[in-house]
Design a protein around this motif. Sequence first.
Motif, PDB file in Angstrom:
ATOM      1  N   ILE A  16       0.992  -1.099   0.001  1.00  0.00           N
ATOM      2  CA  ILE A  16      -0.153   0.007  -0.008  1.00  0.00           C
ATOM      3  C   ILE A  16       0.811   1.338  -0.232  1.00  0.00           C
ATOM      4  CG2 ILE A  16      -1.752   1.364   1.305  1.00  0.00           C
ATOM      5  CD1 ILE A  16      -2.638  -1.503   2.201  1.00  0.00           C
ATOM      6  N   GLY A  17       1.937   1.082   0.957  1.00  0.00           N
ATOM      7  CA  GLY A  17       2.767   2.418   0.818  1.00  0.00           C
ATOM      8  C   GLY A  17       3.631   2.444   2.103  1.00  0.00           C
ATOM      9  N   PRO A  18       4.797   3.264   2.021  1.00  0.00           N
ATOM     10  CA  PRO A  18       5.927   3.074   3.251  1.00  0.00           C
ATOM     11  C   PRO A  18       5.256   3.364   4.530  1.00  0.00           C
ATOM     12  CG  PRO A  18       6.137   5.171   1.834  1.00  0.00           C
ATOM     13  CD  PRO A  18       4.971   4.149   1.147  1.00  0.00           C
ATOM     14  N   ASN A  19       4.083   4.379   4.475  1.00  0.00           N
ATOM     15  CA  ASN A  19       3.700   4.849   5.898  1.00  0.00           C
ATOM     16  C   ASN A  19       2.584   3.496   6.408  1.00  0.00           C
ATOM     17  OD1 ASN A  19       4.271   7.175   5.699  1.00  0.00           O
ATOM     18  ND2 ASN A  19       2.791   8.186   4.540  1.00  0.00           N
ATOM     19  N   THR A  20       2.021   2.803   5.556  1.00  0.00           N
ATOM     20  CA  THR A  20       1.254   1.691   5.947  1.00  0.00           C
ATOM     21  C   THR A  20       2.414   0.810   6.610  1.00  0.00           C
ATOM     22  OG1 THR A  20      -0.361   2.368   4.180  1.00  0.00           O
ATOM     23  CG2 THR A  20      -0.599   0.325   5.126  1.00  0.00           C
ATOM     24  N   ALA A  21       3.333   0.515   5.820  1.00  0.00           N
ATOM     25  CA  ALA A  21       4.415  -0.562   6.417  1.00  0.00           C
ATOM     26  C   ALA A  21       4.691  -0.046   7.924  1.00  0.00           C
ATOM     27  CB  ALA A  21       5.731  -0.583   5.496  1.00  0.00           C
ATOM     28  N   ARG A  22       5.156   1.224   7.943  1.00  0.00           N
ATOM     29  CA  ARG A  22       5.579   1.718   9.349  1.00  0.00           C
ATOM     30  C   ARG A  22       4.249   1.623  10.294  1.00  0.00           C
ATOM     31  NH1 ARG A  22       6.814   7.103   7.768  1.00  0.00           N
ATOM     32  NH2 ARG A  22       6.711   7.583  10.003  1.00  0.00           N
ATOM     33  N   LEU A  23       3.386   1.865   9.854  1.00  0.00           N
ATOM     34  CA  LEU A  23       2.164   1.536  10.741  1.00  0.00           C
ATOM     35  C   LEU A  23       1.865   0.152  11.322  1.00  0.00           C
ATOM     36  CD1 LEU A  23      -0.223   2.931  12.313  1.00  0.00           C
ATOM     37  CD2 LEU A  23      -1.441   2.527  10.457  1.00  0.00           C
ATOM     38  N   MET A  24       2.118  -0.881  10.196  1.00  0.00           N
ATOM     39  CA  MET A  24       2.227  -2.358  10.633  1.00  0.00           C
ATOM     40  C   MET A  24       3.056  -2.428  11.646  1.00  0.00           C
ATOM     41  SD  MET A  24      -0.353  -3.208   8.762  1.00  0.00           S
ATOM     42  CE  MET A  24      -1.167  -1.623   8.939  1.00  0.00           C
ATOM     43  N   GLU A  25       4.311  -2.025  11.607  1.00  0.00           N
ATOM     44  CA  GLU A  25       5.362  -2.089  12.493  1.00  0.00           C
ATOM     45  C   GLU A  25       5.178  -1.517  13.692  1.00  0.00           C
ATOM     46  OE1 GLU A  25       8.601  -3.753  13.999  1.00  0.00           O
ATOM     47  OE2 GLU A  25       8.103  -3.882  12.097  1.00  0.00           O
ATOM     48  N   ARG A  26       4.522  -0.213  14.001  1.00  0.00           N
ATOM     49  CA  ARG A  26       4.135   0.392  15.170  1.00  0.00           C
ATOM     50  C   ARG A  26       2.842  -0.604  15.623  1.00  0.00           C
ATOM     51  NH1 ARG A  26       4.109   5.990  15.970  1.00  0.00           N
ATOM     52  NH2 ARG A  26       5.934   5.972  14.837  1.00  0.00           N
ATOM     53  N   ILE A  27       1.997  -1.208  14.965  1.00  0.00           N
ATOM     54  CA  ILE A  27       0.975  -1.826  15.741  1.00  0.00           C
ATOM     55  C   ILE A  27       1.629  -3.052  16.315  1.00  0.00           C
ATOM     56  CG2 ILE A  27      -0.963  -3.032  15.344  1.00  0.00           C
ATOM     57  CD1 ILE A  27      -1.687  -0.945  13.195  1.00  0.00           C
ATOM     58  N   MET A  28       2.481  -3.814  15.822  1.00  0.00           N
ATOM     59  CA  MET A  28       2.898  -5.050  16.299  1.00  0.00           C
ATOM     60  C   MET A  28       4.098  -4.611  17.283  1.00  0.00           C
ATOM     61  SD  MET A  28       3.580  -7.339  12.961  1.00  0.00           S
ATOM     62  CE  MET A  28       4.359  -6.370  11.977  1.00  0.00           C
ATOM     63  N   GLN A  29       4.518  -3.609  17.534  1.00  0.00           N
ATOM     64  CA  GLN A  29       5.296  -3.215  18.585  1.00  0.00           C
ATOM     65  C   GLN A  29       4.641  -2.909  19.871  1.00  0.00           C
ATOM     66  OE1 GLN A  29       8.071  -0.155  17.090  1.00  0.00           O
ATOM     67  NE2 GLN A  29       9.450  -1.555  16.182  1.00  0.00           N
ATOM     68  N   SER A  30       3.343  -2.311  19.667  1.00  0.00           N
ATOM     69  CA  SER A  30       2.641  -1.941  20.609  1.00  0.00           C
ATOM     70  C   SER A  30       1.989  -3.074  21.643  1.00  0.00           C
ATOM     71  CB  SER A  30       1.411  -1.233  20.167  1.00  0.00           C
ATOM     72  OG  SER A  30       0.435  -1.704  19.582  1.00  0.00           O
ATOM     73  N   HIS A  31       2.177  -4.276  21.237  1.00  0.00           N
ATOM     74  CA  HIS A  31       1.932  -5.559  21.974  1.00  0.00           C
ATOM     75  C   HIS A  31       3.171  -6.474  22.505  1.00  0.00           C
ATOM     76  CE1 HIS A  31      -1.737  -4.804  19.310  1.00  0.00           C
ATOM     77  NE2 HIS A  31      -2.387  -5.195  20.290  1.00  0.00           N
ATOM     78  N   ALA A  32       2.688  -7.135  23.426  1.00  0.00           N
ATOM     79  CA  ALA A  32       3.882  -7.850  24.173  1.00  0.00           C
ATOM     80  C   ALA A  32       4.344  -8.958  22.989  1.00  0.00           C
ATOM     81  CB  ALA A  32       3.286  -8.609  25.335  1.00  0.00           C
ATOM     82  N   HIS A  33       3.389  -9.442  22.415  1.00  0.00           N
ATOM     83  CA  HIS A  33       3.904 -10.495  21.212  1.00  0.00           C
ATOM     84  C   HIS A  33       3.386  -9.995  19.919  1.00  0.00           C
ATOM     85  CE1 HIS A  33       4.908 -13.292  24.134  1.00  0.00           C
ATOM     86  NE2 HIS A  33       3.827 -13.309  24.911  1.00  0.00           N
ATOM     87  N   PRO A  34       4.168  -9.705  18.839  1.00  0.00           N
ATOM     88  CA  PRO A  34       3.751  -9.268  17.416  1.00  0.00           C
ATOM     89  C   PRO A  34       2.584  -9.789  16.972  1.00  0.00           C
ATOM     90  CG  PRO A  34       6.049  -9.794  17.558  1.00  0.00           C
ATOM     91  CD  PRO A  34       5.764 -10.182  18.845  1.00  0.00           C
ATOM     92  N   GLU A  35       2.534 -11.069  17.157  1.00  0.00           N
ATOM     93  CA  GLU A  35       1.167 -11.911  16.671  1.00  0.00           C
ATOM     94  C   GLU A  35      -0.041 -11.151  17.249  1.00  0.00           C
ATOM     95  OE1 GLU A  35       3.841 -13.060  18.268  1.00  0.00           O
ATOM     96  OE2 GLU A  35       4.685 -14.629  16.852  1.00  0.00           O
ATOM     97  N   HIS A  36      -0.020 -10.670  18.356  1.00  0.00           N
ATOM     98  CA  HIS A  36      -1.319 -10.021  19.105  1.00  0.00           C
ATOM     99  C   HIS A  36      -1.539  -8.749  18.105  1.00  0.00           C
ATOM    100  CE1 HIS A  36      -0.223 -12.035  23.310  1.00  0.00           C
ATOM    101  NE2 HIS A  36      -0.751 -12.940  22.378  1.00  0.00           N
ATOM    102  N   GLY A  37      -0.851  -8.034  17.321  1.00  0.00           N
ATOM    103  CA  GLY A  37      -1.233  -7.277  16.490  1.00  0.00           C
ATOM    104  C   GLY A  37      -1.544  -7.645  15.195  1.00  0.00           C
TER     105      GLY A  37
END
Length: 177
Positions: free
Chosen positions: A84-105
């Motif tokens: 979709i784009g670089p901002n969306t990729a960075r957002l995916m990373e941020r969402i996964m980092q906001s959880h104790a386990h990336p899978e929860h994101g």
Amino acid sequence: VHIDYHVAVEKSFYSVPYNLIGKAVDIKYTAHQVTVYHEGEVVARHLRTLKRGQYITAPIHMPHEHRFYREWSPERIRSWGAKIGPNTARLMERIMQSHAHPEHGFRGCLGVIRLARSFTPERLERAALKALERNLTSYKSIKSMMDKGLDMVTLFEEQESAAAISHQNIRGGGYYA
């Protein structure tokens, strides 16, 4: 069972063995306990939480090798966002980092990626940039932003400042000091 090997009960999430991903299970719960059955056998039992959005994960339910299942990995989620784009990729990373386990994101990430179908990839990319600037990491807040058209709005402080007008009748702040 969702791709993150959790099932939802009253907006809280409970783990089951990862080999049940994609399978149908039965869930029975009381005020104190959640029990998950697959084909009539108990596969998971957890103390119930009343906190919405909380993940209850038993380490034994996680895949042994990598803590993710088959093709579902943080890298794959990021690469879908990058389409979709670089901002969306960075957002995916941020969402996964906001959880104790990336899978929860993963659920939130996939929900955000699906927004590109309802809206446009360009709008999602703009919304992702605004979400990153405001540290928003929930699917619900990003969807709300897009539903209300806030991804299309430029706030006053975000507008580029216009060049100062030079005119003999304009004195500026120094005149009044």
